[in-house]
Design an enzyme around this catalytic site. Structure first.
Site, PDB file in Angstrom:
ATOM      1  N   HIS A  20     -67.883-110.075   3.213  1.00 60.14           N
ATOM      2  CA  HIS A  20     -68.826-109.504   4.174  1.00 60.14           C
ATOM      3  C   HIS A  20     -69.211-108.081   3.776  1.00 60.14           C
ATOM      4  O   HIS A  20     -68.545-107.125   4.185  1.00 60.14           O
ATOM      5  CB  HIS A  20     -68.186-109.504   5.563  1.00 60.14           C
ATOM      6  N   GLY A 148     -69.497-108.394  18.140  1.00 58.55           N
ATOM      7  CA  GLY A 148     -68.683-109.552  18.508  1.00 58.55           C
ATOM      8  C   GLY A 148     -67.413-109.142  19.242  1.00 58.55           C
ATOM      9  O   GLY A 148     -66.999-109.801  20.209  1.00 58.55           O
ATOM     10  N   GLU A 398     -54.290-112.116  31.180  1.00 60.80           N
ATOM     11  CA  GLU A 398     -53.256-112.636  30.280  1.00 60.80           C
ATOM     12  C   GLU A 398     -53.568-112.361  28.808  1.00 60.80           C
ATOM     13  O   GLU A 398     -52.696-111.971  28.024  1.00 60.80           O
ATOM     14  CB  GLU A 398     -53.074-114.145  30.486  1.00 60.80           C
ATOM     15  N   HIS A 448     -42.622-121.289  36.174  1.00 60.49           N
ATOM     16  CA  HIS A 448     -43.306-122.425  36.812  1.00 60.49           C
ATOM     17  C   HIS A 448     -43.658-123.439  35.729  1.00 60.49           C
ATOM     18  O   HIS A 448     -44.822-123.722  35.452  1.00 60.49           O
ATOM     19  CB  HIS A 448     -44.532-121.947  37.599  1.00 60.49           C
ATOM     20  N   ASP A 456     -48.460-126.539  44.215  1.00 60.44           N
ATOM     21  CA  ASP A 456     -49.670-125.934  43.633  1.00 60.44           C
ATOM     22  C   ASP A 456     -50.472-126.940  42.815  1.00 60.44           C
ATOM     23  O   ASP A 456     -51.658-126.728  42.551  1.00 60.44           O
ATOM     24  CB  ASP A 456     -49.323-124.700  42.791  1.00 60.44           C
ATOM     25  N   HIS A 460     -51.746-126.151  38.006  1.00 64.89           N
ATOM     26  CA  HIS A 460     -50.677-125.190  37.739  1.00 64.89           C
ATOM     27  C   HIS A 460     -49.477-125.817  37.023  1.00 64.89           C
ATOM     28  O   HIS A 460     -48.537-125.119  36.677  1.00 64.89           O
ATOM     29  CB  HIS A 460     -50.211-124.548  39.051  1.00 64.89           C
TER      30      HIS A 460
HETATM   31  C1  LIG Z   1     -63.083-115.038  17.946  1.00 64.91           C
HETATM   32  C2  LIG Z   1     -64.033-115.164  16.812  1.00 64.91           C
HETATM   33  N1  LIG Z   1     -65.089-115.962  16.917  1.00 64.91           N
HETATM   34  C3  LIG Z   1     -65.946-116.114  15.876  1.00 64.91           C
HETATM   35  C4  LIG Z   1     -65.725-115.476  14.694  1.00 64.91           C
HETATM   36  C5  LIG Z   1     -66.647-115.702  13.508  1.00 64.91           C
HETATM   37  N2  LIG Z   1     -67.442-114.487  13.296  1.00 64.91           N
HETATM   38  C6  LIG Z   1     -67.127-113.592  12.366  1.00 64.91           C
HETATM   39  S1  LIG Z   1     -68.097-112.216  12.435  1.00 64.91           S
HETATM   40  C7  LIG Z   1     -68.969-112.855  13.738  1.00 64.91           C
HETATM   41  C8  LIG Z   1     -70.036-112.078  14.436  1.00 64.91           C
HETATM   42  C9  LIG Z   1     -70.698-111.079  13.612  1.00 64.91           C
HETATM   43  O1  LIG Z   1     -71.393-110.179  14.413  1.00 64.91           O
HETATM   44  P1  LIG Z   1     -70.793-108.748  14.674  1.00 64.91           P
HETATM   45  O2  LIG Z   1     -69.530-108.852  15.388  1.00 64.91           O
HETATM   46  O3  LIG Z   1     -71.875-107.957  15.314  1.00 64.91           O
HETATM   47  O4  LIG Z   1     -70.499-108.212  13.214  1.00 64.91           O
HETATM   48  P2  LIG Z   1     -71.553-107.704  12.136  1.00 64.91           P
HETATM   49  O5  LIG Z   1     -72.305-108.905  11.633  1.00 64.91           O
HETATM   50  O6  LIG Z   1     -72.449-106.746  12.814  1.00 64.91           O
HETATM   51  O7  LIG Z   1     -70.711-107.100  11.086  1.00 64.91           O
HETATM   52  C10 LIG Z   1     -68.513-114.111  14.069  1.00 64.91           C
HETATM   53  C11 LIG Z   1     -69.106-114.956  15.140  1.00 64.91           C
HETATM   54  C12 LIG Z   1     -64.593-114.636  14.624  1.00 64.91           C
HETATM   55  N3  LIG Z   1     -64.287-113.985  13.509  1.00 64.91           N
HETATM   56  N4  LIG Z   1     -63.778-114.476  15.683  1.00 64.91           N
END
Ligand SMILES: Cc1ncc(C[n+]2csc(CCOP(=O)(O)OP(=O)(O)O)c2C)c(N)n1
Ligand SMILES: [Mg+2]
Length: 648
Positions: A20, A148, A398, A448, A456, A460
């Protein structure tokens, strides 16, 4: 200096043919300002206890971290390592992996986890400062996060709590690049993020993420703020790549030779791939030594500090001498008194013996303190601005709780334990999985634990949860049968320094089954609680609340002339570690019957071919517990019938 990060990210991703580049290129300026002006660290000693913690929450941008560690002169992150980015056994793994390099503070990649780890680190810092004083503990926590990270629900949980508690030494640098994988974040992300953080009680700043003066001013303000701070760094993903900058195309794939050549020329970068001009490298290494003097002064303070031994012991994760003396006394008391109590209540008694003896233990619950029995008399709670307590009211959060606990454990100096209902393990599972992957000592008290909770009802009542937890590698799942076993399982969980544990505990009272307090019998995972009178016709293997049921069944079988042994198996994972001789001796060669008020999934491992299982086959129901056991056929009579059928 920032361009050095950009080119290393481009080169490494290109060579690996995966990775990346966009995020490191976009956040290179913010990271440069942080690592050259603000972050307190010494590349010569990345584990220095009073260093600032840095979390790359957007773990996909791992080359940002590896480039920084390389440039600042960290041993173990040489250029050859960057050239082996994403290859087998390289510390420069696809995503940052805790343990691969001492300067990697946490494993990131699952978005949202890193920012919540950072909350836990910032909280641990405050608590340790309250215990040991500012002269030993006075550092900040910085995290870089992406869109994200802030979209994920977990971020709402822990970051709201950080605002509530006033964790002012926590700073988030948000890579506000308006891009995620599917394209423009406008596809799905339109809330006013900074207003959201203001509502949490955070200080907020907005800067041009490529303007070093603005970045410097905002970070300086963060260090003075009485609130945690988020800095929205408006950036261009893939900055300097002529065609792919500002697009999702730079997020997660090599840029390609032509694009890289054009980007380097735009930056005026003439060096060969994987080379950084000497003068530039020297400036970076100087940044890596910036706090060396601060560290030396700190070491001098530590050397003559009256609490030095305790501080070093706690940070090393070593338990105090005689840490389980009171627990041993409690076990003797249980042997004598044979209390008929719920294992959640037995757990509270164990905590009453452990928590006062182990100052590192920090408890909490996700708003179920009275049900989880996780509080200990005389141990105060942490409150906004007051971190002298050792109990955390996490609220109904949680996932954020478990992730922040990972951060606390990673920070070092504290041993966090939590509470919620077993069925809600699913709400914290991603963080628990990471604790197991990172070998962190976090303990979850999950009460539980079956239809035994009664009225419950099925929402649960966990039925698949034990199986799903047992599927996580390096997690120890304890399900003790009575007060004695509960104390023994607590002993094992606290002693376990290289991974997480959960304790699945009953809501309902359970009879005492043991009157021996010598050896910790749970330590081997399973043991023969009651041998057959003579050669075994059948072996009953049970856990938790069903062990007493197995004992009753054994008596009824004896009346019918069937000789049964009862094996209590509180921890599958520990039993799996025993030598084959012991396992064979416990399991025997007679037909086996597994008994657990849960699905049979996974039980084949212990039962073998000629076997039966008495447990659940689907979801539970709402009714008093004893009626549910009868309704679902988890009774001594059902065990007797199963045995008869097996032996016929
Ligand atoms: C919980 C989770 N879901 C999905 C992904 C897959 N994934 C990796 S990066 C990303 C999103 C990228 O967007 P952003 O967070 O804005 O990063 P940028 O592209 O700007 O570096 C996703 C969906 C992940 N790593 N973790
Ligand atoms: Mg983004």
């Amino acid at each position: 200096m920032a361009d050095a990060i950009r080119v290393l990210a481009m080169d490494a991703v290109e060579k690996a043919k995966s990775g990346h580049p966009g995020m490191p290129m976009g956040m290179a300026d913010a990271a440069t300002v942080l690592f050259t002006k603000f972050l307190k660290y010494d590349a010569a000693d990345p584990r220095w206890a009073d260093r600032d913690r840095f979390v790359l929450s957007a773990g996909h941008g791992s080359m940002l971290l590896y480039s920084l560690l390389h440039l600042t002169g960290h041993a173990g992150m040489e250029m050859e390592v960057l050239q082996r980015f994403r290859q087998l056994h390289s510390p420069a793994a696809g995503h940052p992996e805790f343990g691969e390099h001492p300067a990697i503070e946490t494993t990131t990649g699952p978005l949202g986890q890193g920012v919540c780890n950072a909350v836990g680190m910032a909280l641990a810092e405050r608590m340790l400062a309250a215990r040991f004083g500012k002269s030993l503990v006075d550092h900040r926590t910085w995290a870089i996060c992406s869109d994200g990270d802030l979209q994920e629900g977990i971020s709402h949980e822990a970051l709201a709590l950080a605002g509530h508690l006033g964790l002012s030494k926590l700073t988030l640098l948000w890579d506000d690049n308006h891009i995620s994988i599917d394209g423009d974040t406008a596809l799905s992300f339109s809330e006013d993020v900074l207003k959201r953080f203001q509502a949490y009680g955070w200080a907020v700043k907005r800067v041009d993420g490529h303007d070093h003066a603005q970045l410097t001013a905002a970070m300086a303000a963060a260090t003075r703020s009485s609130k945690p701070t988020i800095i929205a760094c408006r950036t261009i993903i893939g900055f300097a790549a002529p065609k792919k900058a500002g697009t999702a195309g730079s997020h997660g794939a090599p840029l390609g030779g032509d694009e890289i050549a054009a980007a380097k020329s735009a930056l005026g970068w003439n060096a060969e791939p994987f080379t950084v001009p000497e003068g530039l490298k020297a400036r970076w290494e100087e940044a890596g030594r910036r706090s060396a003097g601060t560290r030396r002064s700190w070491l001098k303070r530590l050397a003559k500090h009256p609490m030095r031994a305790d501080f070093e012991r706690a940070m090393a994760g070593k338990l105090p001498d005689n840490w389980n003396e009171a627990l041993t006394a409690l076990r003797a008391q249980h042997a004598a008194e044979k209390p008929k109590i719920a294992t959640r209540v037995a757990s509270q008694r164990a905590l009453g013996a452990l928590v006062p003896a182990i100052p590192e233990m920090v408890g909490g619950s996700a708003d179920l303190t009275g049900s989880n029995n996780t509080d200990v008399k005389g141990i105060p709670a942490v409150r906004p601005g007051d971190f002298a307590g050792r109990y955390i009211h996490w609220g109904v959060r949680e996932h954020g709780m478990a992730s922040a606990m990972n951060g606390m454990a990673l920070h070092g100096g504290v041993i966090p334990y939590s509470g919620t209902f077993l069925v809600f393990a699913d709400y914290l599972r991603p963080a628990l999985r990471l604790a197991a992957l990172m070998h962190q000592r976090v303990i979850h008290v999950l009460t539980h634990d079956s239809i035994g909770l009664g009225e419950d009802g099925p929402t649960h009542q966990p039925v698949e949860t034990l199986a799903s937890l047992r599927a996580i590698p390096n997690l120890h799942v304890f399900r003790p049968a009575d007060a004695m076993e509960t104390a023994e399982c607590w002993d094992m969980a606290v002693r376990r320094a290289d991974g997480p544990s959960v304790l699945a505990l009953s809501r309902q009272n359970l009879p005492a089954l043991r009157d021996d307090a010598g050896e910790n019998r749970c330590a081997r995972g399973a043991y023969v609680l009651a041998e057959a009178e003579g050669a075994r016709d059948v072996t009953l293997i049970a856990t938790g609340s069903e062990v007493s049921l197995a004992i009753e069944a054994r008596a009824q079988l004896a009346e019918a002339g069937i000789k049964a042994a009862v094996v209590s198996m509180p921890c599958w994972e520990l039993f799996a570690l025993q030598d084959v001789g012991y396992q064979e001796q416990v399991l025997g060669t007679a037909p086996r019957i597994g008994i657990e008020a849960a699905l049979s999934f996974g039980w084949d491992r212990w039962l073998g071919a000629n076997s039966a299982f008495v447990g659940m086959t689907g979801f539970g129901a709402s009714a008093p517990a004893d009626q549910l056991y009868a309704h679902f056929g988890i009774t001594p009579a059902a065990v007797v019938a199963a045995a008869r059928k097996l032996l016929s």
